[in-house]
Design a protein around this motif. Sequence first.
Motif, short mmCIF file in Angstrom:
data_model
loop_
_atom_site.label_atom_id
_atom_site.label_comp_id
_atom_site.label_asym_id
_atom_site.label_seq_id
_atom_site.Cartn_x
_atom_site.Cartn_y
_atom_site.Cartn_z
N THR A 1 -64.49 13.48 -19.07
CA THR A 1 -64.24 12.97 -20.42
C THR A 1 -64.02 11.46 -20.40
O THR A 1 -64.56 10.73 -21.24
N PHE A 2 -63.26 10.99 -19.43
CA PHE A 2 -63.04 9.54 -19.33
C PHE A 2 -64.32 8.81 -18.94
O PHE A 2 -64.59 7.72 -19.45
N GLU A 3 -65.09 9.41 -18.05
CA GLU A 3 -66.34 8.77 -17.64
C GLU A 3 -67.31 8.67 -18.82
O GLU A 3 -67.95 7.64 -19.04
N GLU A 4 -67.38 9.76 -19.59
CA GLU A 4 -68.22 9.76 -20.79
C GLU A 4 -67.72 8.73 -21.81
O GLU A 4 -68.50 8.00 -22.42
N HIS A 5 -66.40 8.68 -21.98
CA HIS A 5 -65.88 7.74 -22.96
C HIS A 5 -66.06 6.30 -22.50
O HIS A 5 -66.18 5.39 -23.33
N LEU A 6 -66.11 6.10 -21.18
CA LEU A 6 -66.41 4.76 -20.67
C LEU A 6 -67.82 4.34 -21.09
O LEU A 6 -68.03 3.21 -21.54
N ARG A 7 -68.77 5.27 -20.98
CA ARG A 7 -70.14 4.97 -21.43
C ARG A 7 -70.17 4.66 -22.92
O ARG A 7 -70.81 3.70 -23.37
N ILE B 1 -53.30 12.06 -20.55
CA ILE B 1 -53.84 12.44 -21.86
C ILE B 1 -53.01 11.81 -22.98
O ILE B 1 -53.55 11.27 -23.95
N GLY B 2 -51.69 11.85 -22.81
CA GLY B 2 -50.82 11.24 -23.82
C GLY B 2 -51.10 9.76 -23.99
O GLY B 2 -51.18 9.23 -25.11
N ALA B 3 -51.28 9.06 -22.87
CA ALA B 3 -51.58 7.62 -22.91
C ALA B 3 -52.95 7.38 -23.55
O ALA B 3 -53.11 6.47 -24.37
N ALA B 4 -53.92 8.21 -23.18
CA ALA B 4 -55.28 8.03 -23.70
C ALA B 4 -55.35 8.30 -25.20
O ALA B 4 -56.07 7.62 -25.94
N GLN B 5 -54.60 9.29 -25.66
CA GLN B 5 -54.62 9.58 -27.10
C GLN B 5 -53.96 8.48 -27.91
O GLN B 5 -54.39 8.19 -29.04
N ARG B 6 -52.97 7.81 -27.33
CA ARG B 6 -52.40 6.64 -28.02
C ARG B 6 -53.48 5.59 -28.21
O ARG B 6 -53.59 4.95 -29.25
N GLN C 1 -70.43 4.93 -36.52
CA GLN C 1 -70.83 5.57 -35.26
C GLN C 1 -69.70 5.51 -34.24
O GLN C 1 -69.39 6.48 -33.55
N THR C 2 -69.09 4.34 -34.16
CA THR C 2 -67.97 4.17 -33.22
C THR C 2 -66.78 5.04 -33.61
O THR C 2 -66.19 5.72 -32.77
N LEU C 3 -66.47 5.02 -34.90
CA LEU C 3 -65.34 5.84 -35.38
C LEU C 3 -65.54 7.31 -35.03
O LEU C 3 -64.60 7.99 -34.61
N ALA C 4 -66.77 7.80 -35.19
CA ALA C 4 -67.05 9.20 -34.87
C ALA C 4 -66.80 9.47 -33.38
O ALA C 4 -66.24 10.52 -33.02
N GLU C 5 -67.18 8.52 -32.53
CA GLU C 5 -66.95 8.71 -31.09
C GLU C 5 -65.47 8.69 -30.74
O GLU C 5 -65.02 9.47 -29.90
N GLU C 6 -64.72 7.80 -31.39
CA GLU C 6 -63.28 7.73 -31.10
C GLU C 6 -62.58 9.03 -31.53
O GLU C 6 -61.73 9.55 -30.82
N GLU D 1 -60.29 14.38 -30.17
CA GLU D 1 -60.39 15.83 -30.29
C GLU D 1 -60.52 16.50 -28.92
O GLU D 1 -59.85 17.49 -28.62
N LEU D 2 -61.43 15.96 -28.11
CA LEU D 2 -61.65 16.49 -26.77
C LEU D 2 -60.37 16.45 -25.95
O LEU D 2 -60.05 17.39 -25.22
N LEU D 3 -59.64 15.36 -26.07
CA LEU D 3 -58.38 15.22 -25.33
C LEU D 3 -57.36 16.25 -25.81
O LEU D 3 -56.62 16.82 -25.01
N THR D 4 -57.34 16.49 -27.10
CA THR D 4 -56.43 17.52 -27.64
C THR D 4 -56.79 18.89 -27.06
O THR D 4 -55.92 19.63 -26.60
#
Length: 185
Positions: free
Chosen positions: A43-49, A102-107, A137-142, A147-150
Motif C-alpha cells: 500500500t505504501f509502495e503504491e501510494h509512493l507511485r 497506519i495511524g501516522a499515515a492516516q494523519r 484525481q489527486t483527491l480521489a487517490e488520497e 480507505e485502504l489504510l482503514t
Amino acid sequence: MRKDSLRRLYVDELRDLYSAEIQLVKALPKMAKTASNAELRQTFEEHLRQTAEQVSRLEQIFDLLEEKPTGRKCLGMEGLVKEAAETMQEKYGGAVRDAAIIGAAQRVEHYEIAGYGTVRAFADLLGENQHVSLIDQTLAEEKQADELLTQLGEGINSQAADQEDEGDEPNGRDSNAGGKGRRAA
Ligand code: FE
Ligand code: ZN
Ligand code: FE
C-alpha cells in the motif's frame, strides 16, 4: 482585479501542497520498509507511485498558472513526517508497530485531503476548471489511500490486540522518558 488576492492565496496553498508531497516522496519508502505486513508495505509502495503522480499534477497546474511551485515549506507535513519517524523508532514490534504506522499515515492522508479540498474550492471559484479536474484525481487517490489504510487497519489492529509483548518495556511508552520528543501527557 477582484480575485487577485484569492489567487495569491491559492498559489501559496498550492506551493504548500507541493512541498508536502515532496516531503512525502522522501518519507514513504521508510514507512514501506518499516511495515512488517506485506499488504501494508505494498500500500505504501503504491501510494509512493501515486504521490509522484500528484507532484506532477501540481507541476502541471503551476505550468498553467505560469508560476513556480517552490518557495514554501509545508510545516504541517514536516511535523507529521517527524511524528511518523518517532513512531517507527519506538519499541513496538510486529502488528503493533504496523498499527502505529497506519495511524501516522492516516494523519498524513487526512491532512492532504483537507489541503486539496481547500485548493479545490478556490480553483472552482476562480474558474480554473482544468485545475479542478487535476485536483479531483489527486483527491480521489488520497481518499482511496485512507480507505485502504482503514481496511488494513482492521485486521492489523486485531492482530496487534492479540500480540504478546516482546519488548523489555511494557507498552514501550515511557521507554524514552527523559529523551526528547514525546509529549508528556
Ligand atoms: Fe498526496
Ligand atoms: Zn502545509
Ligand atoms: Fe497521500
